[in-house]
Design a protein around this motif. Sequence first.
Motif, PDB file in Angstrom:
ATOM      1  N   ASP A 728       0.632  -1.163   0.101  1.00 56.89           N
ATOM      2  CA  ASP A 728       0.312  -0.134  -0.020  1.00 56.89           C
ATOM      3  C   ASP A 728       1.192   0.591   0.365  1.00 56.89           C
ATOM      4  O   ASP A 728      -0.031   2.367   0.304  1.00 56.89           O
ATOM      5  N   THR A 729       2.272   0.913  -0.350  1.00 54.84           N
ATOM      6  CA  THR A 729       2.522   2.138  -0.662  1.00 54.84           C
ATOM      7  C   THR A 729       2.798   3.266  -1.958  1.00 54.84           C
ATOM      8  O   THR A 729       2.940   2.380  -3.199  1.00 54.84           O
ATOM      9  N   PHE A 730       1.204   4.076  -1.868  1.00 55.74           N
ATOM     10  CA  PHE A 730       1.317   5.126  -2.866  1.00 55.74           C
ATOM     11  C   PHE A 730       0.529   3.900  -3.378  1.00 55.74           C
ATOM     12  O   PHE A 730       0.267   4.151  -4.706  1.00 55.74           O
ATOM     13  N   ASN A 731      -0.295   2.821  -3.601  1.00 53.15           N
ATOM     14  CA  ASN A 731      -1.003   2.163  -3.922  1.00 53.15           C
ATOM     15  C   ASN A 731      -2.405   2.247  -3.237  1.00 53.15           C
ATOM     16  O   ASN A 731      -3.067   2.745  -2.100  1.00 53.15           O
ATOM     17  N   GLU A 732      -3.465   2.570  -3.704  1.00 53.09           N
ATOM     18  CA  GLU A 732      -4.454   2.984  -4.132  1.00 53.09           C
ATOM     19  C   GLU A 732      -5.722   1.571  -3.967  1.00 53.09           C
ATOM     20  O   GLU A 732      -6.663   1.698  -4.046  1.00 53.09           O
ATOM     21  N   ALA A 733      -4.782   0.632  -3.896  1.00 52.91           N
ATOM     22  CA  ALA A 733      -5.967  -0.285  -3.963  1.00 52.91           C
ATOM     23  C   ALA A 733      -7.559  -0.671  -3.491  1.00 52.91           C
ATOM     24  O   ALA A 733      -8.550  -0.873  -3.600  1.00 52.91           O
ATOM     25  N   LYS A 734      -6.718  -0.967  -1.823  1.00 56.62           N
ATOM     26  CA  LYS A 734      -7.593  -0.475  -0.502  1.00 56.62           C
ATOM     27  C   LYS A 734      -8.469   0.734  -0.719  1.00 56.62           C
ATOM     28  O   LYS A 734      -9.530   0.305  -0.542  1.00 56.62           O
ATOM     29  N   LEU A 735      -8.181   1.565  -1.148  1.00 57.08           N
ATOM     30  CA  LEU A 735      -8.911   3.133  -1.238  1.00 57.08           C
ATOM     31  C   LEU A 735      -9.907   2.813  -2.453  1.00 57.08           C
ATOM     32  O   LEU A 735     -10.806   3.104  -1.423  1.00 57.08           O
ATOM     33  N   MET A 736      -9.525   2.297  -3.165  1.00 56.84           N
ATOM     34  CA  MET A 736     -10.564   2.631  -4.340  1.00 56.84           C
ATOM     35  C   MET A 736     -11.387   1.412  -3.890  1.00 56.84           C
ATOM     36  O   MET A 736     -12.227   1.156  -4.470  1.00 56.84           O
ATOM     37  N   THR A 737     -11.368   0.370  -3.264  1.00 60.16           N
ATOM     38  CA  THR A 737     -12.373  -1.302  -3.252  1.00 60.16           C
ATOM     39  C   THR A 737     -13.318  -0.504  -1.891  1.00 60.16           C
ATOM     40  O   THR A 737     -14.745  -0.716  -2.037  1.00 60.16           O
ATOM     41  N   PHE A 738     -12.423  -0.042  -1.228  1.00 55.32           N
ATOM     42  CA  PHE A 738     -14.133   0.617  -0.284  1.00 55.32           C
ATOM     43  C   PHE A 738     -15.294   2.213  -0.428  1.00 55.32           C
ATOM     44  O   PHE A 738     -15.572   1.617  -0.522  1.00 55.32           O
ATOM     45  N   SER A 739     -14.476   2.689  -1.921  1.00 54.35           N
ATOM     46  CA  SER A 739     -14.489   4.036  -3.012  1.00 54.35           C
ATOM     47  C   SER A 739     -15.430   3.041  -3.528  1.00 54.35           C
ATOM     48  O   SER A 739     -16.902   3.381  -3.636  1.00 54.35           O
ATOM     49  N   MET A 740     -15.494   1.465  -4.288  1.00 59.91           N
ATOM     50  CA  MET A 740     -16.278   1.847  -5.204  1.00 59.91           C
ATOM     51  C   MET A 740     -17.626   0.154  -4.197  1.00 59.91           C
ATOM     52  O   MET A 740     -19.168  -0.138  -4.705  1.00 59.91           O
ATOM     53  N   LEU A 741     -16.871  -0.072  -3.162  1.00 59.17           N
ATOM     54  CA  LEU A 741     -17.961  -0.649  -2.583  1.00 59.17           C
ATOM     55  C   LEU A 741     -18.991   0.246  -1.786  1.00 59.17           C
ATOM     56  O   LEU A 741     -20.197  -0.037  -1.393  1.00 59.17           O
ATOM     57  N   VAL A 742     -18.667   1.467  -1.016  1.00 58.61           N
ATOM     58  CA  VAL A 742     -20.267   2.858  -0.843  1.00 58.61           C
ATOM     59  C   VAL A 742     -20.634   3.527  -2.342  1.00 58.61           C
ATOM     60  O   VAL A 742     -22.286   2.988  -2.101  1.00 58.61           O
ATOM     61  N   PHE A 743     -19.633   2.994  -3.426  1.00 58.13           N
ATOM     62  CA  PHE A 743     -20.932   3.351  -4.632  1.00 58.13           C
ATOM     63  C   PHE A 743     -21.961   2.382  -4.770  1.00 58.13           C
ATOM     64  O   PHE A 743     -22.995   2.700  -5.584  1.00 58.13           O
ATOM     65  N   PHE A 744     -20.919   1.517  -4.958  1.00 53.15           N
ATOM     66  CA  PHE A 744     -22.225   0.238  -5.078  1.00 53.15           C
ATOM     67  C   PHE A 744     -23.461  -0.143  -3.919  1.00 53.15           C
ATOM     68  O   PHE A 744     -24.404   0.148  -4.576  1.00 53.15           O
ATOM     69  N   SER A 745     -22.956   0.026  -2.635  1.00 56.89           N
ATOM     70  CA  SER A 745     -23.886  -0.119  -1.831  1.00 56.89           C
ATOM     71  C   SER A 745     -24.902   1.150  -1.917  1.00 56.89           C
ATOM     72  O   SER A 745     -26.580   0.876  -1.910  1.00 56.89           O
ATOM     73  N   VAL A 746     -23.646   2.392  -1.933  1.00 56.43           N
ATOM     74  CA  VAL A 746     -25.639   3.302  -2.667  1.00 56.43           C
ATOM     75  C   VAL A 746     -26.574   3.088  -3.554  1.00 56.43           C
ATOM     76  O   VAL A 746     -27.955   2.778  -3.368  1.00 56.43           O
ATOM     77  N   TRP A 747     -25.990   2.763  -4.245  1.00 53.59           N
ATOM     78  CA  TRP A 747     -26.795   2.774  -5.679  1.00 53.59           C
ATOM     79  C   TRP A 747     -27.755   1.823  -5.687  1.00 53.59           C
ATOM     80  O   TRP A 747     -28.943   1.676  -6.231  1.00 53.59           O
ATOM     81  N   VAL A 748     -27.407   0.585  -5.414  1.00 53.64           N
ATOM     82  CA  VAL A 748     -28.350  -0.408  -4.989  1.00 53.64           C
ATOM     83  C   VAL A 748     -29.228  -0.453  -3.944  1.00 53.64           C
ATOM     84  O   VAL A 748     -30.661  -0.784  -3.658  1.00 53.64           O
ATOM     85  N   THR A 749     -29.060   0.632  -3.182  1.00 54.37           N
ATOM     86  CA  THR A 749     -29.392   1.263  -1.893  1.00 54.37           C
ATOM     87  C   THR A 749     -30.949   1.904  -2.220  1.00 54.37           C
ATOM     88  O   THR A 749     -31.875   2.017  -2.146  1.00 54.37           O
ATOM     89  N   PHE A 750     -30.726   2.703  -3.657  1.00 49.55           N
ATOM     90  CA  PHE A 750     -30.982   3.663  -4.050  1.00 49.55           C
ATOM     91  C   PHE A 750     -31.930   2.994  -4.614  1.00 49.55           C
ATOM     92  O   PHE A 750     -33.741   4.131  -4.840  1.00 49.55           O
TER      93      PHE A 750
END
Length: 820
Positions: A728-750
């Motif tokens: 995770d040094t300068f790596n966004e993999a985990k960050l993008m995982t959480f962001s996509m989880l939030v994005f997908f959860s928001v629209w599925v709930t929407f």
Amino acid sequence: MIASNWYSVWYGSFPSILTKHFCRFKFKSYQCSLAFIFAIEEINRNPHLLPNTSLGFDFYNVQRSEWDFLREAFLWLTGMGINIPNYTCRRENKAVALLTGVSWATSARIGRLLNLYKYPQLSFGPFDSFLSDRSQFSSLYQTAPRDTSLFFGIVSLMIHFSWSWVGLILIDNHKGIQILSDFREEFQRNKICVAFIKMMSENMIYSDYVDEATLRLILMSSANVVIFYDDTESAHGILLHPMYLLKTWKVWVMNSQMDIGSIVDPFVFDSFHGTIYFVHHHDEISDFRKFMQTYTPSKYPEDHYLARFWNLYFNCSFSLPDCKISDNCLPNASLELLPSNMWNMDMTEEAYNMYNSVYAVAHSLHEMTLKQIQIKTHGNGVGNPNPLELHSFLKQIHFKNGAGHHVVLDSQMKLDEEYDIFNVWNFPPGFRQNIKVGTFSLKAPQGQQLFLSDHMIQWDTGFTELPSSVCSESCVPGFRKSTQEGQAMCCYDCIPCPLNEISNKTDMDNCVKCPESHYANAQQTHCFEKAVTFLSYEDPLGMALSCMSLGCSVLTLGVFSVFVKHHHTPIVKANNQALTYILLMTLTFCFLCPLLFIGHPNTVTCILQQSTFAVLFMVALSTVLAKTLTVVLAFKSTVTGRMVSWIMKSRAPNYIIPICSLILLVLCGIWLSTSPPFTDSDAYTEHGHIIIICNKGSTIAFHSVLGYLCSMALGNYILAYLSRNLPDTFNEAKLMTFSMLVFFSVWVTFLPVYHSTKGKVMLAMEVFAILASSAGLLGFIFAPKCYILLLRPERNSLHFMKSKTHSIRNINVHLLTHIP
């Protein structure tokens, strides 16, 4: 050479005596004789019309019986006291034309006889289509304009005053039958009912008999308005005599002015005070009033009726044998000083037609004389004109009279004229005046044909306000009319309007259902407009969402400025600097996108709401996908190092953005071309309110676009999830995982929440979903980097990166730190 031509005119009978009681002297006919004399004298003074020719005239007194008509006709034709057909003993200069009127019957009876001799005959009475029959009256011409539009004017008057229940009195002849047919057609079209119809026998106009049945019918009728349509001679016999006996308390509407000046008793006029009548519009002949002012017995001693006027009204001595007036008269006595209730100084319609008739003969004779002069090039001059030769000139004559009005005798060329509307005033009693209160012209634009000055109209003394003439009382608002069985349509009952229907006017035939945007009040008289509501900037919810949108966009721009300021640092350069900038700018516009959902919707904003939202999020998701793919290729690729290096150098992951966006643009293009979003309203969700919303148009297209976005988010999530354990040094993999989880959860709930809500809440949910998903991308991806850039700058260095990754085996640090 001076020629002398004589013209004859026929009138109704004149009385042999004048008294202060009811008499049979027709003042309108007498004014016609003055108009005739005035026209003769005016023509004789005109050097340009019939020069070197003097016109003369004969008067014949026509009584009422058929024998009187024939006797006077034979007397005129033969020139003898003994009536001998086909024989004449007249002086050399014969008359060339005969003027008859004012009744059509007078012209018709004489016309049949004159038709045998082909003598030119001009009728100055009201126009009658019966007299235009050339098979019966080939030598007869009518000066008056047509009356074919007059009944339109009378019906327009009924509509103007809302008179729907009227009586109708007509003469039982061809004209009365035609008028009745015209009235019935117009009455039915305009929902006017006839209380009674009385067809009076033509024989009644020649008798003093009082038709008690007709009088009783008028008095007992509930109709307060009575229409009388026929010529003035009929009105004289049928109406004047009965009205002298009692008062009717009715409003009379007539097609012409009645000659009621012969009734001297002023009390009688109360019955006709407030009468409304129509006359053809004509401009005044400028010198006619002056002529009547100077028309005195001293200047015209042969006028015995004028001498009787002077004796009766100006206390002049009157010698009975020769009907002469002595000098002991009222100074400056003139016709203008006669009582206004019996004498009118304004030119009547019949007198105007008489004036035009004389000029028509004069112009025709002038043209015929000019033609004769052209034909006869030698000789002692032009002989006396043959009356039979005058026909060809009368048929084609057209000229402009002294008032500037065009006159034609050809009935086919006559047009409907404009009508003046007069109101009879008799206040104070005995000072009758005919006041012009309006006009009617069928040639005027629809809705402007009738012009009426209501404030000038005086009604009968029995009415203190505008008279009402209806069969049933008006149905007040909230009720509708229900026609009584077996009765006229103007006789009805009033019943309440059904539920959610209203009647906001009186006498409505049907109640009107309130539109979806309105609802009926308790009285069912008005449809109250439902309050229009939408997610506006003034609403607390709209204000909060707009502040959030602007705040988040400003925050995103702040993050962008931080990254631009530190563009040379390793953390900014890591994982494709260009994609980072694209993502930040896209998120800025994503935060501004909710502003399209706030405010009054229109077609443009409705289209931009969904298309802009979809395109921006697709760019954001494809950018995240490109960044995720870059990380995966850098750390999980099983291909050779040379192939990885080529892919990274060629920036192949960047092509994901245009490819994915192009697919979405195709979907949006199909959506907008087939069934685009549009402005709609929801009038049922909230009582008393109309919610202005944007209809998605095609729900299939909307859900397809939304499904495409969710599938991209799901793909991003899976890819990011698989790369979550990478260094995770300068790596966004985990960050993008959480962001996509939030994005997908928001629209599925929407989706379920969106379909379970209505109105502004439904719109607010979509705005909140946009803001929440955008904030998830911004927060999870860029918040940690901003923390390092602003608060832990010592970690943003290549030395720190090498020291932290020294213990990690099999990691290509060189490749990571040099990702373009």
